[in-house]
Write a protein that holds these residues in place. Sequence first.
Motif, PDB file in Angstrom:
ATOM      1  N   SER A 252       0.864  -1.175   0.000  1.00 41.28           N
ATOM      2  CA  SER A 252       0.000   0.000   0.000  1.00 41.28           C
ATOM      3  C   SER A 252       0.904   1.230   0.000  1.00 41.28           C
ATOM      4  O   SER A 252       2.116   1.133   0.203  1.00 41.28           O
ATOM      5  CB  SER A 252      -0.912   0.021   1.236  1.00 41.28           C
ATOM      6  N   LYS A 253       0.312   2.378  -0.227  1.00 46.70           N
ATOM      7  CA  LYS A 253       1.098   3.615  -0.230  1.00 46.70           C
ATOM      8  C   LYS A 253       1.801   3.806   1.113  1.00 46.70           C
ATOM      9  O   LYS A 253       2.969   4.192   1.176  1.00 46.70           O
ATOM     10  CB  LYS A 253       0.165   4.782  -0.514  1.00 46.70           C
ATOM     11  N   ALA A 254       1.079   3.491   2.200  1.00 47.83           N
ATOM     12  CA  ALA A 254       1.648   3.677   3.535  1.00 47.83           C
ATOM     13  C   ALA A 254       2.764   2.691   3.833  1.00 47.83           C
ATOM     14  O   ALA A 254       3.608   2.951   4.693  1.00 47.83           O
ATOM     15  CB  ALA A 254       0.544   3.545   4.582  1.00 47.83           C
ATOM     16  N   MET A 255       2.778   1.535   3.128  1.00 47.65           N
ATOM     17  CA  MET A 255       3.784   0.508   3.379  1.00 47.65           C
ATOM     18  C   MET A 255       5.074   0.730   2.600  1.00 47.65           C
ATOM     19  O   MET A 255       6.056   0.015   2.803  1.00 47.65           O
ATOM     20  CB  MET A 255       3.236  -0.878   3.003  1.00 47.65           C
ATOM     21  N   LEU A 256       5.100   1.693   1.688  1.00 44.97           N
ATOM     22  CA  LEU A 256       6.289   1.892   0.868  1.00 44.97           C
ATOM     23  C   LEU A 256       7.479   2.275   1.739  1.00 44.97           C
ATOM     24  O   LEU A 256       7.343   3.050   2.688  1.00 44.97           O
ATOM     25  CB  LEU A 256       6.033   2.984  -0.176  1.00 44.97           C
ATOM     26  N   PRO A 257       8.654   1.738   1.432  1.00 41.17           N
ATOM     27  CA  PRO A 257       9.842   2.079   2.223  1.00 41.17           C
ATOM     28  C   PRO A 257      10.202   3.548   2.047  1.00 41.17           C
ATOM     29  O   PRO A 257       9.871   4.168   1.032  1.00 41.17           O
ATOM     30  CB  PRO A 257      10.919   1.154   1.655  1.00 41.17           C
ATOM     31  N   PRO A 258      10.887   4.131   3.018  1.00 41.61           N
ATOM     32  CA  PRO A 258      11.230   5.553   2.929  1.00 41.61           C
ATOM     33  C   PRO A 258      12.194   5.877   1.799  1.00 41.61           C
ATOM     34  O   PRO A 258      12.212   7.000   1.296  1.00 41.61           O
ATOM     35  CB  PRO A 258      11.852   5.859   4.299  1.00 41.61           C
ATOM     36  N   LYS A 259      13.010   4.901   1.373  1.00 44.14           N
ATOM     37  CA  LYS A 259      13.912   5.133   0.254  1.00 44.14           C
ATOM     38  C   LYS A 259      13.834   3.927  -0.695  1.00 44.14           C
ATOM     39  O   LYS A 259      13.435   2.829  -0.286  1.00 44.14           O
ATOM     40  CB  LYS A 259      15.347   5.344   0.730  1.00 44.14           C
ATOM     41  N   PRO A 260      14.193   4.116  -1.967  1.00 43.52           N
ATOM     42  CA  PRO A 260      14.087   3.017  -2.946  1.00 43.52           C
ATOM     43  C   PRO A 260      14.765   1.759  -2.456  1.00 43.52           C
ATOM     44  O   PRO A 260      15.899   1.782  -1.979  1.00 43.52           O
ATOM     45  CB  PRO A 260      14.765   3.595  -4.188  1.00 43.52           C
ATOM     46  N   THR A 261      14.047   0.631  -2.601  1.00 43.39           N
ATOM     47  CA  THR A 261      14.512  -0.650  -2.103  1.00 43.39           C
ATOM     48  C   THR A 261      14.217  -1.742  -3.128  1.00 43.39           C
ATOM     49  O   THR A 261      13.141  -1.746  -3.724  1.00 43.39           O
ATOM     50  CB  THR A 261      13.816  -1.011  -0.777  1.00 43.39           C
ATOM     51  N   ILE A 262      15.171  -2.625  -3.336  1.00 44.70           N
ATOM     52  CA  ILE A 262      14.951  -3.802  -4.185  1.00 44.70           C
ATOM     53  C   ILE A 262      14.371  -4.909  -3.325  1.00 44.70           C
ATOM     54  O   ILE A 262      14.942  -5.241  -2.286  1.00 44.70           O
ATOM     55  CB  ILE A 262      16.260  -4.260  -4.852  1.00 44.70           C
ATOM     56  N   ILE A 263      13.257  -5.457  -3.732  1.00 52.39           N
ATOM     57  CA  ILE A 263      12.636  -6.573  -3.020  1.00 52.39           C
ATOM     58  C   ILE A 263      12.658  -7.773  -3.949  1.00 52.39           C
ATOM     59  O   ILE A 263      12.076  -7.733  -5.047  1.00 52.39           O
ATOM     60  CB  ILE A 263      11.205  -6.242  -2.576  1.00 52.39           C
ATOM     61  N   VAL A 264      13.318  -8.831  -3.527  1.00 53.71           N
ATOM     62  CA  VAL A 264      13.459 -10.039  -4.340  1.00 53.71           C
ATOM     63  C   VAL A 264      12.419 -11.062  -3.878  1.00 53.71           C
ATOM     64  O   VAL A 264      12.409 -11.457  -2.713  1.00 53.71           O
ATOM     65  CB  VAL A 264      14.872 -10.633  -4.234  1.00 53.71           C
ATOM     66  N   LEU A 265      11.566 -11.481  -4.805  1.00 56.48           N
ATOM     67  CA  LEU A 265      10.590 -12.512  -4.534  1.00 56.48           C
ATOM     68  C   LEU A 265      11.105 -13.839  -5.106  1.00 56.48           C
ATOM     69  O   LEU A 265      11.743 -13.838  -6.165  1.00 56.48           O
ATOM     70  CB  LEU A 265       9.237 -12.157  -5.153  1.00 56.48           C
ATOM     71  N   PRO A 266      10.851 -14.964  -4.443  1.00 55.00           N
ATOM     72  CA  PRO A 266      11.354 -16.240  -4.950  1.00 55.00           C
ATOM     73  C   PRO A 266      10.722 -16.611  -6.279  1.00 55.00           C
ATOM     74  O   PRO A 266       9.543 -16.339  -6.525  1.00 55.00           O
ATOM     75  CB  PRO A 266      10.979 -17.237  -3.843  1.00 55.00           C
ATOM     76  N   GLY A 267      11.496 -17.229  -7.139  1.00 55.01           N
ATOM     77  CA  GLY A 267      11.049 -17.614  -8.478  1.00 55.01           C
ATOM     78  C   GLY A 267      12.167 -17.360  -9.459  1.00 55.01           C
ATOM     79  O   GLY A 267      13.315 -17.143  -9.082  1.00 55.01           O
TER      80      GLY A 267
END
Length: 268
Positions: A252-267
Amino acid sequence: MTLSTTLGRAVFGLLATLAYLAPAQAQSDEPGCRPEMASLRLPIQHAALAKDEVRLTFVGHATFLIETPGGVKAATDYNDYIRPRETPDIATMNKAHSTHNSRNPDPAIKQVLPGWDPAGKGAAKHDVTLGDMRVRNVPTNIRSYSGSTDFDGNSMFVFEIGDLCIAHLGHLHHPLEPGHLRALGRVDVVLFPVDGSYTLDQEGMIEVLKSVQAKVMIPMHFFGGSSLSRFLARSQDLWPVERRAEAEITISKAMLPPKPTIIVLPGN
């Protein structure tokens, strides 16, 4: 031995037998405990999304399932090999390879959006709203099989749900120009390829991410993990990396990290 003792032992034995059988009977009523249910592909039950949340699942390759609070589902780069378990309401497609488009899309899909003009008359133009999801495309160029450039022959897609904007870069082959960035608009979450060979090289992709400035960056289109590892090594001094254990993430908008972050999902 008295009659009362004999009856007492008999009753005790009966109760013990019932206690043993009761759990087994209860378990047999559970779908997951019955082997014959395994092939039925029962729908996965998810917690309801809040009005400002979006669920994003990495299905594999370049396919993500995007779900809205209103129950609208979109699949990116929908193809005949890797598909979400549930039929999406909207399917976007890319014409680079057969693993990015479908010749036989499920007829239950309400909106099938190819990122190219099948009639070959120019750029694809999509801007559709279904329930609480808006989907639009931003045309890009693509290398043809002959090595030439097919101008406006492919697309990036933007998914707008509430005040959250998700951009799927597709099979991007070139850096983004100011016109592309203006057309994308503000991007909160970007889904980007990291293979570095079939699509834009990794250094070029890093420059694209710098220009897009999304708070969440989720890599896709990597093979066996080696290309992903190379990309993360190149970008480690630029952005923090979070590795998730599950292939789905709620944003959600409120859940966005304060600075750009790479999030790796399995696959892969």
